[in-house]
Write a protein that holds these residues in place. Structure first.
Motif, PDB file in Angstrom:
ATOM      1  N   UNK A 120       0.864  -1.189   0.000  1.00 24.83           N
ATOM      2  CA  UNK A 120       0.000   0.000   0.000  1.00 24.83           C
ATOM      3  C   UNK A 120       0.895   1.231   0.000  1.00 24.83           C
ATOM      4  N   UNK A 121       0.435   2.298  -0.664  1.00 22.59           N
ATOM      5  CA  UNK A 121       1.181   3.550  -0.736  1.00 22.59           C
ATOM      6  C   UNK A 121       0.387   4.632  -0.019  1.00 22.59           C
ATOM      7  N   UNK A 169      -5.448  -1.809   0.812  1.00 21.87           N
ATOM      8  CA  UNK A 169      -5.783  -0.562   0.138  1.00 21.87           C
ATOM      9  C   UNK A 169      -5.779   0.579   1.135  1.00 21.87           C
ATOM     10  N   UNK A 170      -5.318   1.746   0.703  1.00 21.38           N
ATOM     11  CA  UNK A 170      -5.230   2.919   1.573  1.00 21.38           C
ATOM     12  C   UNK A 170      -6.310   3.920   1.200  1.00 21.38           C
ATOM     13  N   UNK A 171      -7.067   4.385   2.210  1.00 19.45           N
ATOM     14  CA  UNK A 171      -8.107   5.391   2.031  1.00 19.45           C
ATOM     15  C   UNK A 171      -8.035   6.368   3.202  1.00 19.45           C
ATOM     16  N   UNK A 172      -7.841   7.646   2.901  1.00 19.60           N
ATOM     17  CA  UNK A 172      -7.853   8.708   3.919  1.00 19.60           C
ATOM     18  C   UNK A 172      -6.905   8.428   5.083  1.00 19.60           C
ATOM     19  N   UNK A 173      -5.673   8.036   4.764  1.00 19.01           N
ATOM     20  CA  UNK A 173      -4.672   7.840   5.808  1.00 19.01           C
ATOM     21  C   UNK A 173      -4.840   6.575   6.620  1.00 19.01           C
ATOM     22  N   UNK A 202      -7.584  -3.378  -5.169  1.00 17.56           N
ATOM     23  CA  UNK A 202      -7.579  -2.041  -5.756  1.00 17.56           C
ATOM     24  C   UNK A 202      -8.517  -1.163  -4.942  1.00 17.56           C
ATOM     25  N   UNK A 203      -8.312   0.148  -5.050  1.00 17.11           N
ATOM     26  CA  UNK A 203      -9.195   1.113  -4.391  1.00 17.11           C
ATOM     27  C   UNK A 203      -9.876   1.933  -5.479  1.00 17.11           C
ATOM     28  N   UNK A 204     -11.219   1.888  -5.497  1.00 14.84           N
ATOM     29  CA  UNK A 204     -12.008   2.668  -6.446  1.00 14.84           C
ATOM     30  C   UNK A 204     -13.174   3.317  -5.723  1.00 14.84           C
ATOM     31  N   UNK A 205     -13.370   4.602  -5.981  1.00 14.63           N
ATOM     32  CA  UNK A 205     -14.513   5.331  -5.438  1.00 14.63           C
ATOM     33  C   UNK A 205     -14.651   5.150  -3.932  1.00 14.63           C
ATOM     34  N   UNK A 206     -13.512   5.185  -3.213  1.00 11.31           N
ATOM     35  CA  UNK A 206     -13.534   5.076  -1.767  1.00 11.31           C
ATOM     36  C   UNK A 206     -13.829   3.690  -1.238  1.00 11.31           C
ATOM     37  N   UNK A 207     -13.665   2.665  -2.080  1.00  8.85           N
ATOM     38  CA  UNK A 207     -13.917   1.285  -1.670  1.00  8.85           C
ATOM     39  C   UNK A 207     -12.680   0.432  -1.925  1.00  8.85           C
ATOM     40  N   UNK A 208     -12.452  -0.554  -1.061  1.00 10.71           N
ATOM     41  CA  UNK A 208     -11.360  -1.505  -1.251  1.00 10.71           C
ATOM     42  C   UNK A 208     -11.936  -2.764  -1.886  1.00 10.71           C
ATOM     43  N   UNK A 209     -11.416  -3.115  -3.053  1.00 12.99           N
ATOM     44  CA  UNK A 209     -11.816  -4.332  -3.747  1.00 12.99           C
ATOM     45  C   UNK A 209     -10.768  -5.399  -3.480  1.00 12.99           C
ATOM     46  N   UNK A 210     -11.182  -6.510  -2.889  1.00 10.66           N
ATOM     47  CA  UNK A 210     -10.288  -7.628  -2.608  1.00 10.66           C
ATOM     48  C   UNK A 210     -10.757  -8.814  -3.426  1.00 10.66           C
TER      49      UNK A 210
END
Length: 371
Positions: A120-121, A167-171, A220-228
């Motif tokens: 994750x970045x 996946x990284x979302x909002x820190x 992957x992260x799309x539209x604020x969601x983590x896809x596993x």
């Protein structure tokens, strides 16, 4: 009064620190130097003694951020035999060489034997999460600081994981799967979250056992969601509003295994025919990326990253024959755009051999960080 000579016991003469660029004030000079591309930093450090430590200065990177001069730099992990883990490289542009882009080695993870880690970045840092050591899942988390190419450890996960999704979302970094869920204690940790600010882990309430799987082959992260993505479709997690789980629609899974990236809410990967395609989650449709027909068919050994809004694709090629056979690492950078409502097009900005490594090597992953 007669002049006196100094003795060895006299205090040393105070020296005024050298200016970065005489006669400019240092704040103005630093603002100018912050705009120098990262690929020129090795040459910058050779200019003078004053500049030698500048590329390692936190103040330089703070100024780059303030001035809006940051860049997206590509990092690549490659497994090179006989090692089981990965060596790390960064992509630099070199105008004075035959190949204008080259993979340059950087310090590799201090735990080099990890296999099946998740990545994750967050900003200028790359998190290497879990993985196995001699088939034993690890809970360790290593962080690569891409500004200074240094590694550090952060708090361990609650359980060991291998082949998890992240996946990284909002820190916050969400890690899903990669562990056995054969008992209650493990099942409550099937998913967990790392808060980058507080540097702590906490469990994430997970869905029913029927959608839990041990190994995830892509995320992957799309539209604020983590896809596993797993072998049986996988799960989708949306952190907002207390957390919400779902199942991705079947048409989303083209068999992509960690080789996808998202640019402007379009998921790019390559299909079983080796063609690059983009998935639009709003229209729920796959479209072929046109304009890149000169690229090879990516049947295996390729991965992708979002490099500052451009699609970076790395793939493996072969060179030589017999005992002298080697593996070439190729890279292309592609501008992507939508045309109308039914097409996505790509324009290849450059394509080049960026490294040659021993045969039987393999690209593990590539990621882009902001520095």
């Amino acid at each position: 009064m007669a002049a006196t000579t100094s003795s060895g016991d006299d205090p040393p003469e105070l020296k005024t620190p050298a200016q970065l660029i005489p006669p400019l004030p240092d704040d103005v000079a630093l603002n100018c130097l912050a705009r120098v591309s990262r690929c020129h930093h090795p040459n910058l450090s050779l200019v003078s003694k004053t500049f030698r430590s500048l590329p390692k200065s936190p103040l330089l990177y703070a100024t780059r951020s303030f001035a809006g001069a940051t860049e997206n730099i590509l990092y690549v992990a490659i497994r090179i035999p006989p090692e089981t883990g990965a060596r790390w490289f960064t992509l630099l542009r070199r105008a004075s060489t035959k190949n204008s882009h080259l993979l340059v080695p950087i310090p590799s993870c201090p735990s080099p034997s990890l296999v099946g880690s998740a990545y994750a970045v967050v900003g200028s840092e790359i998190y290497v999460i879990g993985g196995s050591v001699k088939d034993v899942p690890s809970s360790s988390v290593w962080v690569l600081d891409c500004k200074f190419h240094t590694w550090r450890r952060v708090s361990n996960m609650r359980v060991g994981r291998e082949f998890a999704a992240a996946g990284a979302i909002d820190g916050k970094i969400y890690v899903i799967g990669g562990c056995v869920v054969d008992n209650w204690a493990r099942s409550i940790n099937w998913a967990e979250m790392f808060d980058v600010k507080s540097q702590t882990w906490e469990a994430v309430a997970s869905p029913g056992v029927e959608v839990r799987e041990k190994w995830m082959h892509a995320s992957a992260v799309m539209e604020g969601k983590v896809y596993a993505m797993a072998d049986r479709n996988g799960v989708v997690y949306e952190p907002k509003e207390g957390g919400k789980w779902g199942v991705p629609e079947k048409r989303l899974d083209l068999g992509w295994r960690g080789r996808a990236c998202v640019i402007e809410d379009i998921l790019y990967c390559y299909d079983y025919l080796g063609k690059i395609r983009g998935y639009d989650p709003k229209e729920r449709v796959w479209r072929e990326l046109r304009g890149v027909e000169s690229l090879p068919k990516f049947l295996c050994g390729a991965t992708m990253a979002n490099r500052g809004g451009k699609l970076a694709v790395l793939w493996e090629g072969k060179a030589g024959s017999g005992g002298s056979r080697r593996m070439e690492i190729w890279c292309a950078e592609i501008e992507v755009e939508r045309r109308g409502e039914a097409e996505i097009w790509g324009k290849i900005r450059w394509s080049d051999t960026v490294s040659t490594v021993p045969n039987d090597s393999a690209i593990v992953n590539c990621l882009a960080a902001t520095v």
